[in-house]
Scaffold this active site. Structure first.
Site, short mmCIF file in Angstrom:
data_model
loop_
_atom_site.label_atom_id
_atom_site.label_comp_id
_atom_site.label_asym_id
_atom_site.label_seq_id
_atom_site.Cartn_x
_atom_site.Cartn_y
_atom_site.Cartn_z
CD1 TRP A 159 0.87 -0.23 3.02
CD2 TRP A 159 -0.71 1.25 3.53
NE1 TRP A 159 1.18 0.28 4.25
CE2 TRP A 159 0.22 1.20 4.61
CE3 TRP A 159 -1.80 2.11 3.64
CZ2 TRP A 159 0.11 1.98 5.75
CZ3 TRP A 159 -1.91 2.89 4.79
CH2 TRP A 159 -0.96 2.82 5.82
CG ASP A 160 4.83 0.75 1.54
OD1 ASP A 160 3.91 0.04 1.98
OD2 ASP A 160 5.98 0.72 1.99
CD GLU A 200 2.70 -4.47 8.99
OE1 GLU A 200 3.80 -4.88 9.38
OE2 GLU A 200 2.36 -4.42 7.78
CE LYS A 241 6.17 -2.36 11.70
NZ LYS A 241 5.95 -3.41 10.69
CD GLN A 242 2.36 0.92 10.12
OE1 GLN A 242 2.73 -0.21 10.39
NE2 GLN A 242 2.38 1.43 8.89
C1 BGC Z 1 4.84 -1.37 7.59
C2 BGC Z 1 3.82 -1.45 6.48
C3 BGC Z 1 4.52 -1.25 5.15
C4 BGC Z 1 5.67 -2.22 4.98
C5 BGC Z 1 6.47 -1.99 3.72
C6 BGC Z 1 5.97 -2.34 7.33
O1 BGC Z 1 6.96 -2.17 8.29
O2 BGC Z 1 4.25 -1.67 8.84
O3 BGC Z 1 2.82 -0.47 6.67
O4 BGC Z 1 3.61 -1.40 4.11
O5 BGC Z 1 6.56 -2.06 6.07
O6 BGC Z 1 7.07 -0.74 3.71
#
Ligand code: BGC
Length: 768
Positions: free
Chosen positions: A357-358, A489, A597-598
């Site tokens: 999704w980035d 996550e 985490k984010q």
């Molecule tokens: C993040 C995801 C991201 C992925 C790839 C993971 O660490 O939690 O949101 O899509 O990294 O960059």
């Protein structure tokens, strides 16, 4: 600092000279190919600390995923981007000692990457085991004009001797299978076994074939020049060029080699068309010179900066850091509608070269507003993989619509860990959101009709079929979406993730909105896609009834139904060495706590600014900031943007500074595995949506600028519906200039700004 200098990245200014880090920072790419900036004389010494290599976007192999307990519907194959031989590699032979057999001492003395043209200039000081010393200088670039091409010019000058030197240039694998500590799930977990075959051709030509994915790719190497000392040994066991020189300290010898990396074909088609492909591959470089190839590429790089540059005055280090990010984004983006942007760009094998999704949520806005043709190509990749997404939805027992994979190269799900993979079904709504953004910003109705509407429709169909109307509790009568994982996550398999539900709601509404537009533009398309009035009514009803969890006591948006019933993780007393937590705790431990985490719920506050007033935003922000670790590089940009929205410029600046320089300063400690492409996109988001306060809303484009203390100026351009605008902000005013296109009105802090060409409109900024 000269203007030119502001586009240059010098080795002396880097925090570390660690080989693998430097290889990433200076990697050259063009969306099709990416080359790590290796030491070209590394030899075959297992002691070599780098990880040289070449990546071609979309060239991957499959390997079975071995599960201890393989349940129905689990992804069955890993997809891993292939590491191809390092094109920078060459062999020296002096006094009968070959650099590939006995390591030479090679010291990097200088590296300057001039991003204004894309040229990488490097100097190495080389000492042979018999103490002959010379300088090796390299100029290289990945062509932005002809995406199959990569070019290197070598220059060799003896320092302390006169005598013979032999150079051998051939395709070869070196040091790419070095076993290393691999306890980090973010690294590529598999080495790939490629079949390499030399094909008979007028220049050394190698065919790479993958075993399981059955793909094939050609790599040709050609000497570009007419020096008789360069001898082609096309029929040697390892076809090569051999250059026999007599060096003297007063004269250097120069040679240019061009590489062509062809299209990816399936093996069968390759066999049938081999001769034709070889011819095409050689043709890219035939009769070309370094100067011509470079001029064409530099002209494209110039065009890129014309449209995509961002100027920041007041912080020269940051200025460079931003340009570094923007150029890396450009280098990473697939442009052929068949490929996307790997999470690490084409600079490393981290995350196995997968697309996430980035792209849609972090990188696409930069392309939509500055290089819309690239944005279109990236969305084109999703469109090309609609069938696979349809099959995946059926595998997941969802009767209609499509489910895009959480991580992929070929359009199929490649996540072996579904709680933080497949369960992130928000990817569907992310793609729909981005498609809408593209259409809004470009007014590309052709794309809407041919691909965009179908992306939005099929994802909306998925939501309707996946979710359900609840019958009990607080959710009764609402449309709910259960057992999903949001962007965060560290919180998995929850019910009614706020972000997912809000995005799904938007997705459903977009389908209704665009169906109405298509009724006027292309009514046949609606019939072709079997859209009925009942279906649209069902979309609308589900969107209107979408459940959005909210805690009335604390007046905050809830990440999910049960969010507050989990205890808080004690972040304050966690040793700094335990971050990122994912490397120190079993996922289930993290899932039991309130710990992020984010940015997750805050992503929704960011994407839908009209949903909340400033007090709501403040409450959400304070709560989620307290439980977020920023263990993902995707987090800080969003916190920076929202800090700006709540007029906390100092905090916005602090978060932004970490975001902007993540790779240049190796903030996460893993840039050696490749750049953090989403974070780079995030730095553009922070500038444009944060400090410039841009928003695209019902009334059109609005701005609410506020520069942090110490910046004198922020300037960038955007393309908007056939126009180009320049936005120039200082501490006191913002000036909007329509550079091309029809007159329009934008809004800045509640002022209407009518714009017509070359009539700049300046607004005095109110301080918050
Ligand atoms: C993040 C995801 C991201 C992925 C790839 C993971 O660490 O939690 O949101 O899509 O990294 O960059």
């Amino acid at each position: 600092m000269s203007v030119h200098e502001q586009y240059q990245i010098h080795l002396q200014q880097l925090k570390s000279r660690k080989q693998s880090f430097v290889e990433t920072i200076y990697a050259q790419g063009n969306g099709h190919l990416g080359v790590r900036a290796s030491n070209p004389l590394q030899g075959n010494s297992p002691a070599y600390p780098g990880n040289p290599g070449l990546f071609v976007n979309g060239f991957y192999d499959l390997s079975p995923i071995h599960y201890g307990e393989a349940y129905f519907g689990y992804a069955d194959s890993n997809q891993t981007i292939c590491e191809l031989p390092d094109p920078r590699y060459l062999i020296f032979s002096v006094d009968g000692v070959r650099s590939d057999e006995t390591p030479y001492q090679v010291e990097m003395t200088d590296k300057t990457w001039d991003m204004s043209t894309g040229l990488l200039l490097e100097t190495f000081h080389v000492t042979t085991p018999t103490d002959k010393q010379f300088t090796l200088t390299m100029e290289s670039f990945a062509s932005q004009a002809e995406r199959h091409v990569y070019v290197i010019l070598y220059d060799v000058r003896a320092l302390n001797f006169s005598g013979p030197l032999t150079i051998i240039k051939q395709h070869a694998y070196v040091n790419q299978q070095i076993p290393r500590d691999n306890n980090d799930v973010r690294r590529a977990q598999r080495d790939n076994v490629l079949q390499q075959t030399y094909l008979p051709a007028a220049a050394p030509t190698m065919q790479f074939s993958t075993q399981k994915s059955q793909l094939s790719l050609l790599m040709t190497m050609q000497y570009l020049g007419s020096d008789p000392r360069v001898q082609l040994n096309a029929h040697a066991e390892v076809p090569n060029y051999t250059i026999k020189l007599e060096l003297t300290p007063d004269r250097s010898a120069q040679f240019t080699f061009g590489y062509s990396l062809g299209e990816i074909h399936n093996l069968m088609s390759f066999k049938l068309n081999q001769a034709n492909y070889i011819e095409k591959s050689l043709a890219h470089l035939k009769n070309q010179t370094f100067a011509d190839l470079f001029a064409a590429s530099a002209a494209r790089a110039h065009d890129f900066w014309q449209d995509s540059d961002v100027i920041i005055e007041g912080d020269p280090v940051l200025q460079k850091g931003i340009r570094f990010n923007l150029f890396h984004l450009y280098q990473a983006a697939g442009r052929d509608h068949l490929t996307d942007i790997p999470a690490k760009g084409l600079t490393g094998s981290g995350y196995e070269g997968h697309y996430f999704w980035d792209t849609e949520m972090y990188m696409l806005p930069f392309f939509i507003y500055t290089q819309p043709q690239i944005a279109k190509a990236l969305l084109g990749f999703r469109y090309e993989t609609l069938n696979e997404a349809g099959q995946r939805a059926r595998e997941m027992a969802v009767k209609s619509g499509v489910l895009f994979p959480w991580r992929t190269i070929n359009g199929q799900e490649a996540s072996a860990y579904f709680p933080a993979g497949t369960a992130q079904i928000h990817i569907d709504a992310d793609i729909a959101y981005a498609t809408d953004q593209y259409i809004q910003a470009t007014a590309d109705t052709d794309f809407l009709i041919k691909a965009g509407f179908e992306l939005i429709l099929e994802t909306a169909r998925f939501w309707l079929a996946y979710g359900n109307y609840a019958e009990h509790g607080a959710q009764a009568g609402h449309f709910v979406i259960n057992r999903v994982t949001g962007p965060d996550e560290y919180t998995a398999l929850i019910d009614n993730n706020y972000y997912t539900n809000r995005m799904a709601q938007h997705n459903l509404r977009l389908a209704v909105k665009y169906a109405a537009e298509l009724r006027k533009l292309a009514p046949n398309k609606l019939a072709e896609l079997a859209v009925t009035a009942d279906e649209l009514a069902a979309f609308k009803a589900a969107a209107d009834k979408m459940y959005l969890p909210y805690d009335k006591k604390n007046k905050i948006k809830l990440q999910d139904d049960n969010a507050l019933n989990r205890p808080r993780f004690d972040l304050k007393n966690e040793p700094a060495t335990n971050f990122p937590l994912l490397l120190h705790y079993h996922p289930l431990v993290l899932y039991r706590y309130q710990v992020n985490k984010q940015a997750d719920t805050l992503m929704s506050d960011f994407l839908f600014p009209l949903d909340q007033d400033i007090d709501q935003l403040r409450r959400d922000y304070d709560y989620y900031e307290g439980i977020t670790t920023h263990d993902s590089s995707l987090s800080r940009a969003i916190f920076s943007i929202l800090a700006n929205r709540k007029h906390d410029s100092a905090k916005a600046h602090a978060y932004f500074m970490d975001t902007a320089l993540t790779d240049l300063t190796d903030l996460q400690g893993n840039s050696e595995d490749g750049i953090h492409a989403a974070n780079m996109g995030g730095s553009w988001l922070s500038l444009v949506y944060g400090f410039a306060g841009m928003h695209y809303g019902t009334e059109g484009l609005t701005f609410d600028p506020c520069l942090p203390a110490g910046w004198f100026r922020l300037n960038f351009k955007i393309k908007y519906r056939g126009r180009q605008l320049s936005i120039d902000i200082n501490q006191n005013e913002a000036t909007f200039t329509l550079l091309s296109g029809e007159p329009m009105t934008i809004y800045c802090q509640k002022h209407d700004c009518a714009l017509s060409q070359q009539m700049p409109n300046t607004v005095a900024l109110e301080k918050a």
